[in-house]
Design a protein around this motif. Structure first.
Motif, mmCIF file in Angstrom:
data_model
loop_
_atom_site.group_PDB
_atom_site.id
_atom_site.type_symbol
_atom_site.label_atom_id
_atom_site.label_comp_id
_atom_site.label_asym_id
_atom_site.label_seq_id
_atom_site.Cartn_x
_atom_site.Cartn_y
_atom_site.Cartn_z
ATOM 1 N N VAL A 117 -26.226 14.183 -61.039
ATOM 2 C CA VAL A 117 -26.555 12.970 -60.296
ATOM 3 C C VAL A 117 -25.266 12.280 -59.869
ATOM 4 C CG1 VAL A 117 -27.720 10.735 -60.396
ATOM 5 C CG2 VAL A 117 -28.668 12.679 -61.649
ATOM 6 N N HIS A 118 -25.166 11.955 -58.580
ATOM 7 C CA HIS A 118 -23.980 11.260 -58.066
ATOM 8 C C HIS A 118 -24.377 9.913 -57.472
ATOM 9 C CE1 HIS A 118 -21.316 14.652 -58.597
ATOM 10 N NE2 HIS A 118 -22.208 15.431 -58.021
ATOM 11 N N ARG A 119 -23.538 8.914 -57.731
ATOM 12 C CA ARG A 119 -23.770 7.584 -57.168
ATOM 13 C C ARG A 119 -22.453 6.965 -56.751
ATOM 14 N NH1 ARG A 119 -28.337 6.955 -60.564
ATOM 15 N NH2 ARG A 119 -27.479 6.120 -62.468
ATOM 16 N N THR A 120 -22.507 6.031 -55.804
ATOM 17 C CA THR A 120 -21.315 5.237 -55.516
ATOM 18 C C THR A 120 -21.201 4.163 -56.599
ATOM 19 O OG1 THR A 120 -22.492 3.612 -54.201
ATOM 20 C CG2 THR A 120 -21.628 5.537 -53.016
ATOM 21 N N TRP A 121 -20.024 3.578 -56.662
ATOM 22 C CA TRP A 121 -19.783 2.508 -57.627
ATOM 23 C C TRP A 121 -20.762 1.364 -57.382
ATOM 24 C CZ3 TRP A 121 -18.504 -2.610 -57.274
ATOM 25 C CH2 TRP A 121 -17.971 -3.216 -58.407
ATOM 26 N N PHE A 122 -20.989 1.035 -56.107
ATOM 27 C CA PHE A 122 -21.909 -0.058 -55.758
ATOM 28 C C PHE A 122 -23.325 0.254 -56.213
ATOM 29 C CE2 PHE A 122 -25.034 -1.983 -52.977
ATOM 30 C CZ PHE A 122 -24.642 -3.317 -52.962
ATOM 31 N N GLU A 123 -23.760 1.477 -55.985
ATOM 32 C CA GLU A 123 -25.121 1.864 -56.381
ATOM 33 C C GLU A 123 -25.298 1.769 -57.894
ATOM 34 O OE1 GLU A 123 -26.024 4.990 -52.714
ATOM 35 O OE2 GLU A 123 -25.312 5.748 -54.635
ATOM 36 N N GLU A 124 -24.271 2.174 -58.616
ATOM 37 C CA GLU A 124 -24.328 2.114 -60.077
ATOM 38 C C GLU A 124 -24.517 0.673 -60.548
ATOM 39 O OE1 GLU A 124 -24.439 4.471 -62.197
ATOM 40 O OE2 GLU A 124 -23.893 3.551 -64.112
ATOM 41 N N ARG A 125 -23.717 -0.237 -59.975
ATOM 42 C CA ARG A 125 -23.829 -1.642 -60.381
ATOM 43 C C ARG A 125 -25.186 -2.220 -60.005
ATOM 44 N NH1 ARG A 125 -19.247 -0.303 -61.980
ATOM 45 N NH2 ARG A 125 -20.625 0.397 -63.613
ATOM 46 N N LEU A 126 -25.634 -1.894 -58.793
ATOM 47 C CA LEU A 126 -26.910 -2.419 -58.307
ATOM 48 C C LEU A 126 -28.055 -1.979 -59.231
ATOM 49 C CD1 LEU A 126 -28.612 -3.853 -56.156
ATOM 50 C CD2 LEU A 126 -28.649 -1.726 -54.855
ATOM 51 N N LEU A 127 -28.092 -0.692 -59.570
ATOM 52 C CA LEU A 127 -29.185 -0.197 -60.421
ATOM 53 C C LEU A 127 -29.111 -0.817 -61.817
ATOM 54 C CD1 LEU A 127 -29.368 3.543 -59.303
ATOM 55 C CD2 LEU A 127 -30.906 1.676 -58.700
ATOM 56 N N ASN A 128 -27.887 -1.038 -62.307
ATOM 57 C CA ASN A 128 -27.746 -1.678 -63.620
ATOM 58 C C ASN A 128 -28.290 -3.106 -63.629
ATOM 59 O OD1 ASN A 128 -26.759 0.133 -65.511
ATOM 60 N ND2 ASN A 128 -24.666 -0.037 -64.734
ATOM 61 N N LEU A 129 -28.178 -3.774 -62.462
ATOM 62 C CA LEU A 129 -28.658 -5.158 -62.405
ATOM 63 C C LEU A 129 -30.164 -5.241 -62.652
ATOM 64 C CD1 LEU A 129 -26.735 -6.824 -59.444
ATOM 65 C CD2 LEU A 129 -26.639 -7.426 -61.857
ATOM 66 N N PHE A 130 -30.913 -4.224 -62.247
ATOM 67 C CA PHE A 130 -32.351 -4.231 -62.502
ATOM 68 C C PHE A 130 -32.620 -4.122 -64.011
ATOM 69 C CE2 PHE A 130 -32.208 -3.086 -58.033
ATOM 70 C CZ PHE A 130 -33.243 -3.847 -57.504
ATOM 71 N N ARG A 131 -31.803 -3.356 -64.705
ATOM 72 C CA ARG A 131 -31.950 -3.260 -66.160
ATOM 73 C C ARG A 131 -31.592 -4.599 -66.819
ATOM 74 N NH1 ARG A 131 -32.369 1.004 -69.931
ATOM 75 N NH2 ARG A 131 -32.551 2.423 -68.169
ATOM 76 N N TRP A 132 -30.513 -5.221 -66.318
ATOM 77 C CA TRP A 132 -30.125 -6.533 -66.837
ATOM 78 C C TRP A 132 -31.247 -7.541 -66.657
ATOM 79 C CZ3 TRP A 132 -26.646 -8.104 -70.026
ATOM 80 C CH2 TRP A 132 -25.475 -7.365 -70.179
ATOM 81 N N ARG A 133 -31.896 -7.476 -65.488
ATOM 82 C CA ARG A 133 -32.983 -8.425 -65.219
ATOM 83 C C ARG A 133 -34.103 -8.246 -66.249
ATOM 84 N NH1 ARG A 133 -36.288 -7.943 -59.728
ATOM 85 N NH2 ARG A 133 -36.852 -5.991 -60.741
ATOM 86 N N ALA A 134 -34.434 -6.976 -66.567
ATOM 87 C CA ALA A 134 -35.487 -6.736 -67.560
ATOM 88 C C ALA A 134 -35.079 -7.344 -68.905
ATOM 89 C CB ALA A 134 -35.744 -5.245 -67.694
ATOM 90 N N TRP A 135 -33.833 -7.110 -69.316
ATOM 91 C CA TRP A 135 -33.369 -7.678 -70.592
ATOM 92 C C TRP A 135 -33.464 -9.201 -70.560
ATOM 93 C CZ3 TRP A 135 -28.320 -4.313 -70.615
ATOM 94 C CH2 TRP A 135 -28.619 -3.033 -71.137
ATOM 95 N N ARG A 136 -33.121 -9.792 -69.413
ATOM 96 C CA ARG A 136 -33.158 -11.258 -69.312
ATOM 97 C C ARG A 136 -34.592 -11.775 -69.422
ATOM 98 N NH1 ARG A 136 -30.703 -11.873 -64.002
ATOM 99 N NH2 ARG A 136 -31.112 -14.106 -64.166
#
Ligand SMILES: [Zn+2]
Length: 449
Positions: free
Chosen positions: A115-134
């Motif tokens: 699986v390959h992602r850009t740095w931006f895509e990685e951060r963006l997808l992580n934000l959805f996980r952060w939102r769930a934790w919040r």
């Protein structure tokens, strides 16, 4: 350079999931999905050879897709479809795979996926996980302990934003190695986390190791993930006495769904990041309450798109609005992967990750594997090779497995042409003694671990 235009497209910045307030208007959620799907398809056809060829073969052009019903007529893609083409064919034109982050699957499914992602895509997808934790109560200044058996770390990921945030006392995550750290319980206790997350069986392992330090800790919640949260695993973790919330995700897409914070047992599907379908054997959407195969489309993965991608998991479809009022579609249960512990001749447990971490350097020629335990003192590593290995390669793999076991059992390599799938849709990567039959299709599956 079509793909580069998409990398910093301002529309995607608007999609950042800052707010934890759930949407209430289902129609606007669906309309937004259609807009993102249309953009994704135009990009995939223009810039990604795998999709250009498959869409042409199916006689579909992105302009034909005006609704979700149109979208559901597109072909589906399997892990094998991606692995069978050259890396350049699954990545957008103009992107150099060596400059992208590598988020390849770590092996918990037994079948590796690059699986390959850009740095931006990685951060963006992580934000959805952060939102769930919040939504579970994580605050900006909280410390979170993350428990893993193995973590796929890419040295090209500088983690600049995380380091800067941590220097300001924000978003303080620390990763703990639940398998390799003999001082695990004390190390986590010293960190004084406000929340615990990570791999479900790693958390269960820590809960038992932490019996002596439990009274010194007051985490607000425990967020499980990465494998099926069976009732016995939930019971082991519940011994800690704090709320447990389960997250369903995968390496390809990061977070797919998270348990409703209200505790009603429904999983909120991450509708603003992915389009998720639950399909029957004929490719039709199953009725609410039925089990089906999970097929996902990532709305924001442009470097390596995932369009109608068959994850190989089964899920039970829930209503298209959670009883809590959130306008997310829902899943009622996930039939994901389970990880057995192996009972050894000395009376102790072996976690299969101890072996997998040892043989990981040989993964380049392994397409799929299964670790089977015929008896307490014997492990067989069944391997479907990607290319025919030389005797020296097989011997090297055998030696790595033996070394990882340290004499606790013998380790043999068996080359095979295929590994059968279980009822859950996926081949079972770990088969502990007396556990050969297929299990793991519901959240209530018995689990003797
Ligand atoms: Zn809900």
């Amino acid at each position: 350079m079509t793909s580069l235009r998409h990398r910093f497209d301002p529309v995607r910045w608007q999609a950042l999931p800052w707010s934890t307030t759930a949407p209430t208007d289902r129609q606007s959620v669906l309309a937004s999905q259609v807009r993102h799907l249309q953009r994704l398809l135009v990009h995939a056809q223009e810039a990604v050879p795998l999709f250009r060829q498959r869409l042409a073969a199916a006689g579909v052009s992105p302009g034909d897709v005006q609704s979700l019903a149109d979208f559901h007529r597109l072909p589906t893609f399997t892990r094998r479809d991606y692995q069978d083409v050259e890396p350049a064919h699954r990545i957008a034109d103009g992107l150099d795979p060596t400059t992208l982050l590598d988020r390849s699957t770590s092996g918990s499914t037994g079948e590796r996926m690059t699986v390959h992602r850009t740095w931006f895509e990685e951060r963006l997808l992580n934000l959805f996980r952060w939102r769930a934790w919040r939504t579970y109560g994580l605050r900006l200044t909280d410390r979170m302990a993350v428990l893993y058996f193995h973590r796929n770390v890419d040295s090209r990921d500088s983690q600049r934003i995380q380091r800067a945030a941590q220097a300001l006392g924000l978003y303080r995550n620390r990763v703990f190695d639940a398998l390799g750290d003999p001082r695990l319980a004390q190390a986590v206790a010293d960190f004084q986390p406000h929340a615990i997350s990570g791999m479900t069986s790693a958390i269960a392992h820590w809960v038992e190791a932490a019996a002596d330090t439990r009274s010194t800790l007051r985490p607000r919640f425990i967020a499980t993930g990465g494998e099926l949260l069976t009732e016995p695993l939930r019971a082991r973790i519940a011994a800690f006495g704090v709320p447990i919330h389960d997250l369903y995700g995968c390496n390809e897409l990061n977070l797919v769904a998270w348990e409703c914070p209200s505790g009603n047992g429904h999983y909120h599907v991450c509708d603003d990041a992915h389009h998720v379908e639950v399909l029957d054997a004929e490719g039709r959407e199953v009725p609410v309450g039925d089990w089906g195969e999970v097929v996902v489309t990532s709305l924001f993965s442009f470097a390596m798109p995932f369009i109608r991608y068959r994850l190989g998991d089964l899920a039970r479809r829930g209503p298209d609005r959670c009883p809590c009022g959130a306008a997310y579609s829902t899943l009622l249960a996930i039939g994901g992967r389970t990880i057995d512990r192996f009972p050894m001749a000395d009376g102790r447990w072996l976690h299969p990750w101890e072996v997998i971490n040892g043989v990981r350097p040989h993964f380049s020629w392994i397409r799929q594997y299964q670790l089977v335990q015929p008896s307490r003192d014997r492990l067989v590593f069944r391997v479907v090779p990607r290319t025919t290995p030389t005797p020296a390669m097989v011997q090297g793999l055998t030696q790595s497995g033996q070394k990882a076991l340290g004499g606790r059992a013998t380790f043999e390599v068996e080359l095979t042409e295929s590994i059968q799938a279980t009822a859950s849709g996926k081949p079972r990567p770990f088969v502990a003694l007396n556990r050969e039959r297929a299990v793991g299709t519901t959240n209530g599956t018995e689990d003797t671990n």
